[in-house]
Structure formats: structure tokens, C-alpha cells
Enzyme design. Structure first.
Site, PDB file in Angstrom:
ATOM      1  N   GLY A 113       0.808  -1.223   0.000  1.00 42.48           N
ATOM      2  CA  GLY A 113       0.000   0.000   0.000  1.00 42.48           C
ATOM      3  C   GLY A 113       0.834   1.262   0.000  1.00 42.48           C
ATOM      4  O   GLY A 113       0.350   2.349   0.284  1.00 42.48           O
ATOM      5  N   LEU A 116       4.372   1.553  -4.281  1.00 45.70           N
ATOM      6  CA  LEU A 116       5.622   1.084  -4.879  1.00 45.70           C
ATOM      7  C   LEU A 116       5.404  -0.218  -5.655  1.00 45.70           C
ATOM      8  O   LEU A 116       6.332  -0.948  -5.958  1.00 45.70           O
ATOM      9  CB  LEU A 116       6.691   0.897  -3.792  1.00 45.70           C
ATOM     10  CG  LEU A 116       6.998   2.181  -3.003  1.00 45.70           C
ATOM     11  CD1 LEU A 116       7.926   1.892  -1.824  1.00 45.70           C
ATOM     12  CD2 LEU A 116       7.604   3.256  -3.907  1.00 45.70           C
ATOM     13  N   ASP A 163       2.914  -0.382 -14.115  1.00 48.82           N
ATOM     14  CA  ASP A 163       3.603  -1.112 -13.048  1.00 48.82           C
ATOM     15  C   ASP A 163       4.114  -2.466 -13.528  1.00 48.82           C
ATOM     16  O   ASP A 163       5.238  -2.869 -13.218  1.00 48.82           O
ATOM     17  CB  ASP A 163       2.662  -1.329 -11.856  1.00 48.82           C
ATOM     18  CG  ASP A 163       2.000  -0.043 -11.426  1.00 48.82           C
ATOM     19  OD1 ASP A 163       2.613   1.021 -11.620  1.00 48.82           O
ATOM     20  OD2 ASP A 163       0.866  -0.096 -10.917  1.00 48.82           O
ATOM     21  N   TYR A 215      -9.123   6.422  -7.997  1.00 46.99           N
ATOM     22  CA  TYR A 215      -8.369   6.057  -9.197  1.00 46.99           C
ATOM     23  C   TYR A 215      -9.326   5.818 -10.368  1.00 46.99           C
ATOM     24  O   TYR A 215      -9.135   6.359 -11.464  1.00 46.99           O
ATOM     25  CB  TYR A 215      -7.525   4.806  -8.929  1.00 46.99           C
ATOM     26  CG  TYR A 215      -6.637   4.411 -10.088  1.00 46.99           C
ATOM     27  CD1 TYR A 215      -5.331   4.862 -10.183  1.00 46.99           C
ATOM     28  CD2 TYR A 215      -7.121   3.590 -11.110  1.00 46.99           C
ATOM     29  CE1 TYR A 215      -4.513   4.510 -11.249  1.00 46.99           C
ATOM     30  CE2 TYR A 215      -6.321   3.229 -12.183  1.00 46.99           C
ATOM     31  CZ  TYR A 215      -5.018   3.691 -12.244  1.00 46.99           C
ATOM     32  OH  TYR A 215      -4.223   3.337 -13.314  1.00 46.99           O
TER      33      TYR A 215
HETATM   34  C1  GLA Z   1      -1.022   3.135 -10.388  1.00 48.70           C
HETATM   35  C2  GLA Z   1      -1.456   2.252 -11.546  1.00 48.70           C
HETATM   36  C3  GLA Z   1      -0.664   2.565 -12.811  1.00 48.70           C
HETATM   37  C4  GLA Z   1      -0.667   4.062 -13.102  1.00 48.70           C
HETATM   38  C5  GLA Z   1      -0.302   4.852 -11.849  1.00 48.70           C
HETATM   39  C6  GLA Z   1      -0.447   6.333 -12.045  1.00 48.70           C
HETATM   40  O1  GLA Z   1       0.289   2.818 -10.013  1.00 48.70           O
HETATM   41  O2  GLA Z   1      -1.290   0.899 -11.216  1.00 48.70           O
HETATM   42  O3  GLA Z   1      -1.189   1.839 -13.896  1.00 48.70           O
HETATM   43  O4  GLA Z   1      -1.895   4.474 -13.642  1.00 48.70           O
HETATM   44  O5  GLA Z   1      -1.114   4.478 -10.749  1.00 48.70           O
HETATM   45  O6  GLA Z   1       0.510   6.788 -12.938  1.00 48.70           O
END
Ligand code: GLA
Length: 374
Positions: A113, A116, A163, A215
Site C-alpha cells: 500500500g 511502490l 507497473d 483512481y
Molecule cells: C497506479 C497504476 C498505474 C498508473 C499509476 C499512475 O500505479 O497501477 O497503472 O496508472 O497508478 O501513474
């Protein structure tokens, strides 16, 4: 580890790292640019064949073991952290057909959380290990698709690919320029130590999750802006067409999210130019501008993220910003190596002054992406 003895050779072990995003936030799901690098912390997944249809998922860090029959795997059938590895098995089975049971055992040190990408480290280590165990021969790009399917369709977190790409494709000593529309990933050298620079990660310890809430709302707002502007994605707007786009979008929230995405894409490309010219110390103002845009336009920062960034800047940082999706998580700060202890202390003092839980800070260098463990 497993309740039955596997046949010899039916075991594979892979490690995949977490990441920080140097710059390029909330651009991935807008077909834009991002520039992550892998961090030393990661997850190691050991996968072992089983002679039955049972999927077992265990972890050194968690007491309980999840157990499910492979044919019963479906979105919603596994909850909590084990949904991530289960989602990988489900996505691989959809692609490559049913497989016998498997025991997935993981060991990780990416703080949960903290923004990272502990979840990307988890799913990418599991996907890489299963790719080897089941001899699927999937390319990194195909593994990215599998891990995204696991996270988006099985776990239900509508994340955008940054990510997973970072965890699977980053290399030591480099940031990774991602062009999410072109599907390209280019290594950009970033030698911090040679330039006497360091990047400090500060975990605010304000936990976040992208499986619900803000988000998804931001992502929906971006899609709505693109629809109203008649483009496939906000990537299609650039700095020169932004003023016209802002005039056409009447809603102030849509104007602000659009402005963030367009200016952030431009900042990623400027950052890459500076890195390629060997001018790492000059990217500081771009990091600052990215944070300000995420705070003021995209509205995903928090008082704790802002406090860490403000304290770092006052203590002599070259640049500081929240990293990752926001709503909590971590900041990154670029500073001269000799200034880093004072910056770290200043952030800690600011947190104490605000009455916040003590943050955790540590310096990172760009590390290696997913790799086999012998
Ligand atoms: C999270 C999501 C990524 C990206 C970032 C914001 O880490 O998993 O896909 O959208 O937020 O840049």
C-alpha cells in the site's frame, strides 16, 4: 512448503521488483508516456507442480494459506492478497488451457500500500515463474498482457499497465521510457551515483488501494474528456492543441484532468531528453512541476504527500514529487548525495510537527526487473 513432493525439476523461482515512477503519472491509461525504474525491493515466487487440481497460495509474510480447486477459479472466487497470484493462474489457464495444480509460495519486501507496486512485483514474479514451470514461452510483452488481465479482470483494479511493464522490463542503471500507444519500452541510462545524486523514497505510511474509489473516477474523467473532444485518448492532445481543448471542455474538472495529462506527457519527454544528455540534476524542476500538477489539477495528492514534498524542497532537494497513483503512498526526492540525510531528517521533523505517524525513507538506485533465481 507443499503437501506433496513434486517430481524433480517441476519447480521454478523468479523474483520481480517493485517500482517508482520517476515521472509520467496517470498517463498510462491515456495512451501516453511514463518513465518508471525498478527498485531493489521485490517479491520472489517459487512455484511447484502438484499431482492434483489444487492451487495453494502461501507467503512467508502471511500466516494463512489460500486453497482452491483449479477448475473453480473465476473472478471473485479468491479475495485478499491471494487474488493476485490466483488471477495470474486464471489468466494463464484462459490463454494456454487448464493445467494441473500448483503451489505458489512467495516472499516479498515491497511495503504494501506504499505506492511502490507490491502488487505488480507479486503478479509479475508469479507469472514469470509459471511461464517457466509450464514451459509456455511467453514473451515479456505477453506476460504484461497476462498480468494486466489478472489485475484488471480478476482482482478488479482498473490499473493501466505501467507497473507491470516496469517490473518485467526495467534494467539496472536505467529508467524505462514507456510509450503506451506505440507499445514500446526504451532503456534510458540514469546513473545517479556517478553524478553524486540520490533518489530518496519516502513512504508516508498512508496506505492506498487502486481497486476502488478515486483512481477509477480519474480514469473515467479522462475517458469522458477524450470522448467529448472526439479523440481516441488524451494522448492525442498536445501542448499546442491544449488551449483549444480547454475551451471546448466546459466542465472545470475535465479541463483540469486533461491539462494534467497533456502537460505530464510533455514533462516525460523533456525528462528523457535531459537524461539522455547526461543532465540528471536538471530534471528537478520537472519533478516539482509534476507534483504540483498532480496536486492542483489531477487532485490525487494528500496533505501527507504534500508535507513530505514541501519539507524536502525546503531542505534543499533538487526536485520532489508523489509517485504512483496517489491518495497516499510514497514520494520521491532527487537530491545531492550529501544533502540526503538532511532532507530525510527534515521530512521526519515535518511529520512529527504535523502529528503524523513517522514516515520511512530510504535511498534507491534503478534496479533490475524480473529475473530467474537459481
Ligand atoms: C497506479 C497504476 C498505474 C498508473 C499509476 C499512475 O500505479 O497501477 O497503472 O496508472 O497508478 O501513474
Amino acid at each position: 512448503m507443499s503437501r506433496t513432493s513434486p517430481a524433480l525439476g517441476q519447480r521454478a523461482v523468479w523474483r520481480a521488483p517493485g517500482r517508482v515512477n520517476l515521472i509520467g503519472e496517470h498517463t498510462d491509461y491515456n495512451d501516453g508516456f511514463a518513465l518508471p525504474f525498478a527498485i531493489p525491493a521485490g517479491v520472489t515466487a517459487a512455484v511447484t507442480s502438484r499431482p492434483d487440481e489444487t492451487l495453494l497460495i502461501s507467503s512467508i509474510q502471511v500466516q494463512s494459506t489460500a486453497e482452491i480447486s483449479m477448475p473453480d477459479l473465476a473472478p471473485g472466487a479468491v479475495t485478499g492478497w491471494a487474488a493476485y497470484p490466483a488471477g495470474v493462474v486464471w489468466a494463464l489457464a484462459e490463454l494456454a488451457g487448464e493445467r494441473p495444480g500448483v503451489h505458489i509460495h512467495v516472499d516479498g519486501d515491497v511495503p504494501l500500500g506504499a505506492g511502490l507496486s507490491s502488487s505488480a512485483a507479486l503478479i509479475c514474479s508469479v507469472a514469470s515463474a509459471l511461464n517457466e514451470l509450464w514451459q509456455l514461452g511467453l514473451s515479456p510483452a505477453e506476460l504484461v498482457a497476462i498480468t494486466r488481465r489478472a489485475e484488471n479482470d480478476f482482482v478488479g483494479a482498473p490499473t493501466g499497465g505501467l507497473d507491470q511493464l516496469a517490473s518485467l522490463m526495467c534494467t539496472r542503471g536505467h529508467a524505462l521510457l514507456l510509450d503506451l500507444r506505440a507499445g514500446t519500452a526504451d532503456q534510458v541510462p540514469m546513473e545517479l551515483a556517478a553524478a553524486d545524486l540520490a533518489i530518496l523514497v519516502t513512504d508516508t505510511r498512508e496506505q492506498h488501494s487502486h481497486a476502488h474509489g478515486g483512481y477509477a473516477e480519474r480514469r473515467a474523467a479522462c475517458l469522458e474528456s477524450a470522448r467529448l473532444l472526439g479523440v481516441d485518448a488524451l494522448r492525442d492532445i498536445d501542448i499546442t492543441t491544449l488551449p483549444e481543448a480547454e475551451r471546448r471542455l466546459a466542465d472545470p474538472v475535465l479541463i483540469r484532468v486533461t491539462r494534467h495529462v497533456v502537460t505530464e506527457n510533455a514533462r516525460v519527454l523533456e525528462t528523457v531528453e535531459l537524461l539522455r544528455a547526461g543532465r540528471v540534476e536538471a530534471i528537478g524542476p520537472l519533478l516539482d512541476a509534476s507534483h504540483n500538477s498532480l496536486r492542483d489539477d489531477f487532485a490525487v495528492s494528500t496533505p501527507k504527500l504534500d508535507a513530505a514534498v514541501d519539507a524536502a524542497r525546503t531542505a534543499g532537494a533538487l526536485g520532489s514529487r508523489m509517485t504512483g497513483g496517489g491518495f497516499g503512498g510514497s514520494t520521491i526526492t532527487l537530491g545531492r548525495s550529501g544533502d540526503v540525510p538532511a532532507i530525510e531528517a527534515a521530512i521526519a521533523r515535518s511529520y512529527a510537527h504535523h502529528g503524523y505517524r513517522p514516515p520511512r525513507s530510504w535511498a534507491v538506485q534503478p534496479a533490475q526487473g524480473a529475473a530467474r533465481v537459481d
